[in-house]
Scaffold this motif. Structure first.
Motif, PDB file in Angstrom:
ATOM      1  N   LEU A 141       0.812  -1.124   0.036  1.00  0.00           N
ATOM      2  CA  LEU A 141       0.114   0.090   0.092  1.00  0.00           C
ATOM      3  C   LEU A 141       0.865   1.224   0.037  1.00  0.00           C
ATOM      4  O   LEU A 141       0.434   2.320  -0.736  1.00  0.00           O
ATOM      5  CB  LEU A 141      -0.925  -0.035   1.374  1.00  0.00           C
ATOM      6  CG  LEU A 141      -1.958   1.304   1.425  1.00  0.00           C
ATOM      7  CD1 LEU A 141      -3.047   1.089   0.185  1.00  0.00           C
ATOM      8  CD2 LEU A 141      -2.687   1.070   2.738  1.00  0.00           C
ATOM      9  N   GLY A 142       1.901   1.445   0.694  1.00  0.00           N
ATOM     10  CA  GLY A 142       3.074   2.199   0.478  1.00  0.00           C
ATOM     11  C   GLY A 142       3.481   2.641  -0.734  1.00  0.00           C
ATOM     12  O   GLY A 142       3.683   3.817  -1.262  1.00  0.00           O
ATOM     13  N   ASP A 150       1.021   4.598  -2.822  1.00  0.00           N
ATOM     14  CA  ASP A 150       0.972   5.988  -2.534  1.00  0.00           C
ATOM     15  C   ASP A 150       2.242   6.787  -3.265  1.00  0.00           C
ATOM     16  O   ASP A 150       2.047   7.768  -3.645  1.00  0.00           O
ATOM     17  CB  ASP A 150       1.233   6.225  -1.103  1.00  0.00           C
ATOM     18  CG  ASP A 150      -0.249   5.629  -0.454  1.00  0.00           C
ATOM     19  OD1 ASP A 150      -1.313   5.865  -1.259  1.00  0.00           O
ATOM     20  OD2 ASP A 150      -0.177   5.437   0.675  1.00  0.00           O
ATOM     21  N   GLU A 151       3.426   6.204  -3.389  1.00  0.00           N
ATOM     22  CA  GLU A 151       4.658   6.760  -3.891  1.00  0.00           C
ATOM     23  C   GLU A 151       4.456   6.903  -5.458  1.00  0.00           C
ATOM     24  O   GLU A 151       4.859   7.961  -6.037  1.00  0.00           O
ATOM     25  CB  GLU A 151       5.711   5.860  -3.464  1.00  0.00           C
ATOM     26  CG  GLU A 151       7.291   6.305  -3.922  1.00  0.00           C
ATOM     27  CD  GLU A 151       7.533   7.729  -3.213  1.00  0.00           C
ATOM     28  OE1 GLU A 151       8.326   8.428  -4.043  1.00  0.00           O
ATOM     29  OE2 GLU A 151       7.147   7.920  -2.394  1.00  0.00           O
ATOM     30  N   GLU A 210       1.584   7.278  -6.949  1.00  0.00           N
ATOM     31  CA  GLU A 210       0.728   8.400  -7.214  1.00  0.00           C
ATOM     32  C   GLU A 210       1.662   9.653  -7.116  1.00  0.00           C
ATOM     33  O   GLU A 210       1.209  10.522  -8.142  1.00  0.00           O
ATOM     34  CB  GLU A 210      -0.524   8.307  -6.381  1.00  0.00           C
ATOM     35  CG  GLU A 210      -1.227   7.166  -6.586  1.00  0.00           C
ATOM     36  CD  GLU A 210      -2.688   6.838  -5.579  1.00  0.00           C
ATOM     37  OE1 GLU A 210      -2.592   7.825  -4.587  1.00  0.00           O
ATOM     38  OE2 GLU A 210      -3.530   6.203  -5.865  1.00  0.00           O
ATOM     39  N   ARG A 211       2.317   9.743  -6.283  1.00  0.00           N
ATOM     40  CA  ARG A 211       3.134  11.071  -5.817  1.00  0.00           C
ATOM     41  C   ARG A 211       4.088  11.302  -7.215  1.00  0.00           C
ATOM     42  O   ARG A 211       4.117  12.475  -7.918  1.00  0.00           O
ATOM     43  CB  ARG A 211       3.680  11.044  -4.895  1.00  0.00           C
ATOM     44  CG  ARG A 211       3.102  11.373  -3.413  1.00  0.00           C
ATOM     45  CD  ARG A 211       3.817  11.626  -2.511  1.00  0.00           C
ATOM     46  NE  ARG A 211       4.968  10.481  -2.092  1.00  0.00           N
ATOM     47  CZ  ARG A 211       4.558   9.477  -1.060  1.00  0.00           C
ATOM     48  NH1 ARG A 211       3.627   9.394  -0.649  1.00  0.00           N
ATOM     49  NH2 ARG A 211       5.524   8.446  -1.110  1.00  0.00           N
TER      50      ARG A 211
END
Length: 888
Positions: A80-81, A84-85, A87-88
């Protein structure tokens, strides 16, 4: 899916329990259908049982999922982490793209305006450059036109449009300079042509248009004055005047066209003279009037137009007048031809003062370029067929071709028209050829003498190989074809009389025994027809004897054709049946044989008479006559073939009977007699000569002629047949002697005496010069001493070279022990049968059979433990020399 999960579920997992549960087990199938499952459950009315089981399974699965998530909780958080990376990073990239798009928009706004300015300036520069170039061409054109006007002393402008652009006082040098400037002006105009518009870029400029009209008039005037000067120089045969005029055309770039125009004019003038000489109206006018065909038949009035004939009794005078007119036409044509050579002579000497290019080379190069363009558009064969003149390079050769073509049309029309001229040309065709040959000879002599006096590399008016004489003679093709047709008709009349259907029917009566041999081919009437034919041949060849070309045409187109007709008609009358093949010594020939002999006799007389002409003829007509006589001789030989084939078989039969005699012992030869079989062979030979060939031979021993000419032997059918039989007798004798196994000394002596008797009989009845029989005679002469050689002497003897290798090997069996079987003994054949086998097979196959017997004998010796006879080594040595070494 459930099935996929089942593949990775650990043991003890609820999915494994589904496999043993009848209610839940269908959910594991790959093709599970919920609608079908629900329908079946409701139909079976088991919903109360199924629902609890489904609830329990769902709970079990939820519990398993919860446990799996709990056991992998840390791993799921790490994944999950990472999302997120990602998407950034995507957000950063998206912002960069938007920024780049904004920057590109600003750049586009800043560049468009300068680009449009540069494009406009570029277009302006292009227009300025084009304008400058146009102005330069205008200035150059105006200066060039001004210099041209100054050179010619003329004035331009509208006030001069009606006058001559070139004054009459202009000299040849002025014309040459004007021509050069006109060519430069044309080049300037071509430089300014706009390809899309196919028009000059200077068009529409008033001053240029006004000068263009003057330049056009000036060009016409210069060409006209140059043409007049060229024609005047040609008429005066002045090399200086012709050269000056040609220089004008060279400066204009029209040298090849001017040359072609002069050649065409000269050829046209010469053709017009021939046309006028053959015109019946002109001939009648010159002779004081003629009569038409109908009036000539009725003897009234004066006629005109087509079909004009001389009045009765005036034929000879009219004919002489026609030939005089044709002779004068040939003289005019020779003069025109010398004019063409005069032009060619100037071209071969004149060079451009600036480029030093030879004018003749320029003309030839232009013709070659034109020919290449035509070939590029089609194949070379198609170009030569459609425009043969374009392949001709030299002016004189083009004149000859055009003269031949035009005169040929005139002669063709004269021949097609029914009238006196056609008959006169046909009767005197050799005289017409004499005139044409005189024209060619005159051109060759006069141009050759002038070229020699000039001491320059000037090509003569005609070719040294006289190939253009053939071109000139093609003008007479219409008359020539008709003359050859009449010649063939005259020659075919005695052929048709000699071998007419009625004559062949009479011969057929002989074959059937219905009529006697008298009154058919071979009688006085037939002899008269043969004499008439030979006399006609002599008349036809004598009429053209002074003309080698006509000799070739008449020989190939009439004499040879008539001979082939004779061969075809005679072939129909040949009888090839059982009666024609009867052969009994001491009996007269059958009616069928008499018919064939009569046909062969007639053909032989003709072959013998005409064959003597071959050495007297040139190569080409001699070859044509030789081929035709060969066909006639072949037909005559076919007429003799049935009886001669039977004679060959009889000779073979008699010679084969020698194997019935005792050659191992017996008495030596005594007195003048010979062996019984040889007496029979001599009787066969004598019967063939006296009964079957004597009636065919013409004259006293003509068939026995020893002349080396083809007319004396090569085309005499009886000689061909006699030589074939003689050669066969000698070959078979040598072969059967070689097949004898048991030979004693007295037997060899008797064979030697038989050889002499056979040679004497062949010389007396068939071929007097037996040495002309070639290898067969050499083998017979070598056999006599060869029989008395010992085994050791055979391998080193030169006699082996003259005897066929197969016969040498077969003879060596007479030196071998009886244990060594011969090839025919191993095959179970008698000597006569083996001899027939030899006729159908090669010596190499004989050698293969001999090696088989040698190997078999050596195998026997090895089994018995004895040494093979010495004949084995000698036979192997002879065979290897004759076959294996020769093949390698």
């Amino acid at each position: 899916t459930i099935s996929a999960g089942a593949a990775t579920t650990p043991p003890g997992d609820p999915l494994r329990e589904f496999e043993t549960d009848s209610v839940l087990e269908p959910f594991l199938a790959d093709d599970f259908d919920a609608v079908t499952y629900a329908s079946e459950s409701l139909t079976a009315r088991t919903s109360k049982t199924v629902l609890p089981a489904l609830d329990a399974g769902i709970k079990s699965l939820n519990a398993a999922l919860r446990g799996t998530v709990t056991s992998h909780y840390d791993e799921l958080l790490q994944q999950l982490g990472g999302i997120d990376e990602s998407e950034r990073v995507l957000d950063i990239v998206r912002d960069g793209v938007h920024s780049l798009q904004r920057s590109m928009g600003k750049v586009r706004v800043e560049i468009v305006e300068p680009h449009e300015v540069v494009a406009a300036k570029t277009k302006q520069l292009e227009n300025l450059t084009r304008t400058v170039e146009t102005l330069h061409r205008v200035i150059r054109t105006l200066k060039l036109t001004g210099r041209l006007k100054d050179s010619l002393g003329a004035s331009g402008g509208d006030d001069a449009e009606g006058g001559a652009a070139v004054p009459h006082s202009a000299t040849s040098g002025d014309l040459a300079k004007a021509a050069k400037m006109l060519a430069d002006a044309s080049e300037l105009e071509r430089e300014g042509v706009v390809e899309e518009q196919e028009a000059s870029a200077l068009a529409g400029i008033e001053v240029i248009d006004r000068d263009a009209r003057w330049l056009e008039r000036a060009g016409k005037d210069v060409r006209s004055r140059a043409t007049q000067a060229l024609n005047a120089g040609m008429d005066a045969t002045s090399q200086a005047e012709v050269g000056a005029a040609l220089q004008v055309f060279h400066n204009l770039g029209e040298l090849d066209r001017a040359t072609d125009a002069v050649i065409a004019r000269l050829a046209s003038d010469a053709v017009d003279v021939f046309r006028e000489a053959l015109d019946p109206r002109e001939l009648a006018r010159a002779m004081g009037g003629g009569v038409s065909a109908s009036e000539r038949a009725g003897g009234v009035g004066v006629g005109g137009g087509r079909g004009i004939w001389p009045p009765a009794g005036q034929e000879h005078r009219w004919a002489e007048a026609l030939w005089q007119r044709l002779g004068a036409a040939c003289e005019r044509a020779k003069a025109a031809g010398m004019g063409a050579w005069h032009l060619q002579r100037v071209l071969a000497k004149k060079r451009d003062p600036i480029s030093h290019a030879l004018f003749l080379d320029e003309v030839i190069a232009a013709r070659k370029n034109l020919w290449r363009e035509m070939v590029a558009q089609s194949t070379e064969a198609e170009a030569a067929a459609s425009n043969p003149e374009d392949a001709i390079l030299l002016p004189c050769e083009r004149f000859v071709w055009q003269l031949s073509k035009g005169a040929g049309e005139a002669f063709g029309r004269a021949h097609a028209a029914a009238g006196f001229a056609r008959d006169t040309l046909l009767k005197g065709f050799p005289r017409l050829v004499t005139l044409i040959e005189g024209l060619h000879e005159g051109l060759a002599k006069e141009s050759g003498a002038a070229a020699t006096a000039a001491k320059g590399g000037v090509p003569p008016a005609v070719r040294k190989d006289c190939s253009d004489l053939t071109v000139l003679l093609h003008a007479c093709d219409a008359v020539s074809n008709a003359y050859l047709a009449r010649s063939f008709q005259r020659l075919s009349e005695p052929v048709n009389a000699l071998l007419s259907p009625s004559a062949l029917q009479s011969l057929q009566g002989i074959a059937s025994g219905q009529i006697s041999a008298s009154g058919t081919v071979g009688t006085r009437a037939a002899a008269e027809d043969v004499r008439r034919f030979l006399l006609r041949v002599r008349e036809e060849l004598d009429a053209v004897a002074r003309h080698p070309t006509l000799v070739t045409l008449v020989t190939a187109g009439a004499v040879a054709k008539a001979l082939r007709l004779m061969a075809q008609k005679a072939e129909i009358g040949v009888v090839d049946g059982a009666e024609a093949r009867v052969f009994v010594v001491g009996t007269a020939q059958t009616p069928a044989q008499a018919k064939n002999a009569a046909l062969a006799g007639v053909l032989e007389e003709i072959c013998a008479a005409l064959g003597n002409l071959i050495p007297l003829l040139p190569d080409e007509p001699a070859k044509a006559l030789e081929n035709a006589l060969a066909q006639v001789a072949e037909t005559a030989t076919e007429a003799l073939e049935p009886v001669m084939s039977a004679a060959h078989a009889e000779v073979h039969k008699r010679l084969a009977s020698m194997h019935k005699e005792d050659w191992a012992g017996g008495d030596p030869p005594m007195g003048e007699g010979c062996s019984t079989y040889m007496t029979q062979v001599i009787d066969v030979v004598a019967h063939v000569s006296e009964e079957h060939l004597s009636g065919v031979r013409q004259g006293s021993l003509l068939g026995h002629a020893s002349s080396s000419s083809k007319g004396a032997s090569g085309f005499v059918p009886s000689t061909i047949a006699a030589e074939a039989l003689a050669r066969r007798c000698l070959e078979l004798f040598v072969r059967h002697v070689s097949l004898l196994r048991n030979l004693g000394e007295n037997g060899k002596l008797r064979l030697t005496k038989d050889m002499g008797e056979l040679e004497q009989a062949v010389s007396a009845y068939l071929v007097p010069a037996t040495s002309s029989l070639g290898d067969a005679y050499k083998a017979l002469r070598a056999l006599r001493p060869f029989l008395f050689l010992s085994l050791d002497e055979v391998a080193s003897s030169a006699l082996v070279e003259d005897i066929p290798p197969a016969n040498v090997l077969l003879h060596l069996y007479s030196h071998a022990p009886k244990e060594m079987a011969t090839p025919y003994e191993r095959a179970g054949l008698a000597p006569p049968q083996y001899s027939a086998w030899l006729d159908k097979n090669s010596d190499a196959e004989v050698w293969a059979g001999v090696k088989g017997t040698l190997e078999a004998y050596e195998s026997q010796c090895k089994t018995r433990g004895v040494t093979p006879h010495a004949a084995v080594d000698v036979m192997r040595l002879v065979g290897s020399r004759a076959f294996e070494m020769r093949r390698s």
